[in-house]
Design a protein around this motif. Structure first.
Motif, PDB file in Angstrom:
ATOM      1  N   ALA A 115      12.690   6.516   4.923  1.00 26.05           N
ATOM      2  CA  ALA A 115      13.345   5.804   7.019  1.00 26.05           C
ATOM      3  C   ALA A 115      12.051   5.598   7.611  1.00 26.05           C
ATOM      4  CB  ALA A 115      14.289   7.831   6.958  1.00 26.05           C
ATOM      5  N   VAL A 116      10.970   7.161   7.815  1.00 24.94           N
ATOM      6  CA  VAL A 116       9.860   6.812   8.629  1.00 24.94           C
ATOM      7  C   VAL A 116       9.443   5.814   9.234  1.00 24.94           C
ATOM      8  CG1 VAL A 116       8.222   7.816   8.936  1.00 24.94           C
ATOM      9  CG2 VAL A 116       9.708   9.826   8.820  1.00 24.94           C
ATOM     10  N   ILE A 117       9.006   5.395   7.167  1.00 22.88           N
ATOM     11  CA  ILE A 117       8.549   4.329   7.065  1.00 22.88           C
ATOM     12  C   ILE A 117       8.525   2.856   8.020  1.00 22.88           C
ATOM     13  CG2 ILE A 117       7.510   2.700   5.663  1.00 22.88           C
ATOM     14  CD1 ILE A 117       6.831   4.711   3.645  1.00 22.88           C
ATOM     15  N   ALA A 118      10.347   2.807   7.363  1.00 23.63           N
ATOM     16  CA  ALA A 118      11.724   2.286   7.957  1.00 23.63           C
ATOM     17  C   ALA A 118      11.887   2.335   9.680  1.00 23.63           C
ATOM     18  CB  ALA A 118      13.088   1.777   7.730  1.00 23.63           C
ATOM     19  N   THR A 132       9.330   3.246  11.840  1.00 27.66           N
ATOM     20  CA  THR A 132       7.731   2.848  12.314  1.00 27.66           C
ATOM     21  C   THR A 132       7.547   1.073  11.728  1.00 27.66           C
ATOM     22  OG1 THR A 132       6.912   4.757  11.422  1.00 27.66           O
ATOM     23  CG2 THR A 132       5.476   3.358  11.927  1.00 27.66           C
ATOM     24  N   LEU A 133       8.289   0.990  10.960  1.00 33.22           N
ATOM     25  CA  LEU A 133       7.918  -0.891  11.572  1.00 33.22           C
ATOM     26  C   LEU A 133       8.659  -1.412  12.219  1.00 33.22           C
ATOM     27  CD1 LEU A 133       7.963  -1.526   7.060  1.00 33.22           C
ATOM     28  CD2 LEU A 133       5.689  -1.369   8.931  1.00 33.22           C
ATOM     29  N   ALA A 134      10.339  -0.917  12.224  1.00 29.17           N
ATOM     30  CA  ALA A 134      11.281  -1.094  13.603  1.00 29.17           C
ATOM     31  C   ALA A 134      10.744  -0.956  14.615  1.00 29.17           C
ATOM     32  CB  ALA A 134      12.602  -0.852  13.108  1.00 29.17           C
ATOM     33  N   LEU A 135      10.141   0.002  14.834  1.00 25.27           N
ATOM     34  CA  LEU A 135       9.762   0.379  16.133  1.00 25.27           C
ATOM     35  C   LEU A 135       8.597  -0.592  17.112  1.00 25.27           C
ATOM     36  CD1 LEU A 135       8.942   1.841  19.067  1.00 25.27           C
ATOM     37  CD2 LEU A 135       7.559   2.913  17.640  1.00 25.27           C
ATOM     38  N   LEU A 136       7.585  -1.005  15.724  1.00 25.96           N
ATOM     39  CA  LEU A 136       6.121  -1.613  15.347  1.00 25.96           C
ATOM     40  C   LEU A 136       6.768  -3.607  16.284  1.00 25.96           C
ATOM     41  CD1 LEU A 136       3.350  -0.988  13.079  1.00 25.96           C
ATOM     42  CD2 LEU A 136       3.366   0.040  15.863  1.00 25.96           C
ATOM     43  N   THR A 137       7.783  -3.820  15.547  1.00 29.27           N
ATOM     44  CA  THR A 137       7.882  -5.104  15.905  1.00 29.27           C
ATOM     45  C   THR A 137       8.612  -5.165  17.196  1.00 29.27           C
ATOM     46  OG1 THR A 137       9.516  -5.561  13.233  1.00 29.27           O
ATOM     47  CG2 THR A 137       9.476  -6.498  15.009  1.00 29.27           C
ATOM     48  N   TYR A 138       9.939  -4.338  17.524  1.00 27.50           N
ATOM     49  CA  TYR A 138      10.014  -4.177  18.881  1.00 27.50           C
ATOM     50  C   TYR A 138       9.452  -4.544  19.827  1.00 27.50           C
ATOM     51  CZ  TYR A 138      12.204  -2.237  22.945  1.00 27.50           C
ATOM     52  OH  TYR A 138      13.338  -2.536  24.716  1.00 27.50           O
ATOM     53  N   ALA A 174       0.522  -0.868  -0.331  1.00 26.61           N
ATOM     54  CA  ALA A 174       0.460  -0.134  -0.259  1.00 26.61           C
ATOM     55  C   ALA A 174       0.388   1.810   0.045  1.00 26.61           C
ATOM     56  CB  ALA A 174      -0.728   0.035   1.168  1.00 26.61           C
ATOM     57  N   LEU A 175       1.869   1.290   0.470  1.00 29.14           N
ATOM     58  CA  LEU A 175       2.620   2.266   0.754  1.00 29.14           C
ATOM     59  C   LEU A 175       3.921   2.989   0.021  1.00 29.14           C
ATOM     60  CD1 LEU A 175       4.139   1.848   4.854  1.00 29.14           C
ATOM     61  CD2 LEU A 175       2.497   3.530   3.814  1.00 29.14           C
ATOM     62  N   GLY A 176       3.633   1.738  -1.536  1.00 24.66           N
ATOM     63  CA  GLY A 176       4.131   1.523  -2.757  1.00 24.66           C
ATOM     64  C   GLY A 176       5.999   1.860  -2.175  1.00 24.66           C
TER      65      GLY A 176
END
Length: 372
Positions: A92-95, A97-103, A76-78
């Motif tokens: 960088a913002v998307i990466a 965010t995903l890293a924070l959610l995984t952590y 969805a984010l392309g």
């Protein structure tokens, strides 16, 4: 150009935009079904989640749902488009965010391990939690890797498909030109002879003749080119406007607002001409005062084009034929700049407006990827 070969190349059924959209939907569905019904189930039942279920079904369910979410969020984010367009800040913002959610998911409270020796329970729990965190990060990396690989393959295939459609359209246009055109050398030699007869008769006639010759020359030259500089296109537009103003009287006023930070930026030739032609066809008058606005700005590879005019004549014809012309323009823009342009029209109180923005940086990257 070999006309026979060109005709042969146009004989097979050509891809159109509707079939391209249908194919894109089917391809998306196939990749999504494979991920949802094959890839993820194998990862779950043959991977760590198979063992997690026995002591924490809630965590297992959250992890599986999260991994599915990562896949669809990546689509969805392309992300491939952001990478190709070098939108590093958004990436960088998307990466992050995903890293924070995984952590945060790795911090989910899990039940302690009940070991025979109580003093070992805490140690075994820490080891178990560490292994689960590592496994989750590994599965997250695998899913993101799969998502990006699939997205890049689709992006490259889509751009190749779009390029094939554009080449077919160009071949068709060239074939029509070959059928109808006069020999260019004869044409321009004749124009030069006529110009020599016009010299000295009228400065206005000389200027009009020169501009008309430049228009013809530009049309012939760009028939074989995919791209021209924005400076060349503006010069062509100015010549067209000047010729229109010569035949019109002082009732029609044209406001030109051109601002370009880099004249070497390239765009498809004559892609804006249809809008300008319509502005003069329906917005000019020889008996009533009227105003036509033509705005073209290019800043850091981003193009803004606007026209504004009051519908002065042929209103019925305008409302009947304009949708057809606009649909053709929409189709060409969709093929050249998929997802990278915004095209809006508005008619309020008899005033017609065109608003078009294009990311020309993406156009440059598409041609580089396609080997042009």
């Amino acid at each position: 150009m070999n006309v026979g070969r060109l005709i042969w190349s146009l004989e097979p059924a050509r891809l159109n935009f509707a079939s391209m959209k249908s194919l894109d939907i089917k391809t998306n569905l196939i990749f999504d079904l494979f991920f949802g019904l094959v890839f993820m189930p194998l990862l779950v039942f043959w991977g760590p989640p198979h063992y997690w279920w026995s002591f924490s079904p809630v965590f297992t369910a959250l992890a599986v749902v999260y991994l599915y979410g990562c896949y669809f969020a990546t689509k969805a984010l392309g992300l491939p488009g952001l990478i190709l367009s070098r939108s590093y800040r958004r990436l960088a913002v998307i990466a992050a965010t995903l890293a924070l959610l995984t952590y945060l998911l790795t911090c989910f409270p899990l039940p302690e391990v009940n070991f025979v020796i109580p003093s070992m329970s805490e140690y075994q729990t820490r080891v178990r939690n560490y292994n689960m965190a590592i496994s989750l990060w590994f599965m997250f990396s695998v899913v993101i890797g799969y998502s990006l690989t699939v997205a890049f393959i689709k992006e490259l295939y889509s751009r190749k498909l779009q390029q094939s459609i554009l080449e077919n359209q160009r071949d068709k246009a060239e074939l029509s030109l070959l059928k109808a055109q006069i020999n260019p050398h004869f044409l321009f030699n004749t124009l030069n002879s006529l110009y020599s007869l016009v010299i000295g008769t009228s400065q206005k006639a000389e200027d009009a003749f020169v501009k008309f010759t430049e228009l013809l020359q530009y049309t012939y030259v760009t028939a074989e080119r995919d791209r021209v500089s924005v400076d060349e296109e503006i010069n062509y537009i100015n010549n067209y406007i000047d010729l229109e103003l010569i035949r019109l009287d002082s009732h029609t006023k044209v406001e030109r607002d051109f601002a370009v930070d880099n004249p070497a930026v390239e765009l498809p030739p004559m892609i804006l001409l249809t809008f300008i032609e319509n502005a003069f066809k329906y917005g000019a008058s020889t008996s009533a005062s009227c105003h036509i606005l033509i705005r073209l700005h290019v800043n850091e590879g981003h193009l803004l084009f606007e026209t504004e005019n009051r519908i002065m004549r042929h209103a019925d014809e305008f409302r009947e034929t304009m949708p057809v012309g606009l649909n053709n323009c929409r189709s060409r823009l969709a093929a050249l700049f998929p997802g990278r342009h915004c095209f809006d029209i508005d008619e309020t109180d008899g005033v017609f407006k065109i608003h078009l923005t294009i990311d020309l940086n993406a156009y440059e990257q598409t041609h580089q990827m396609c080997g042009h």
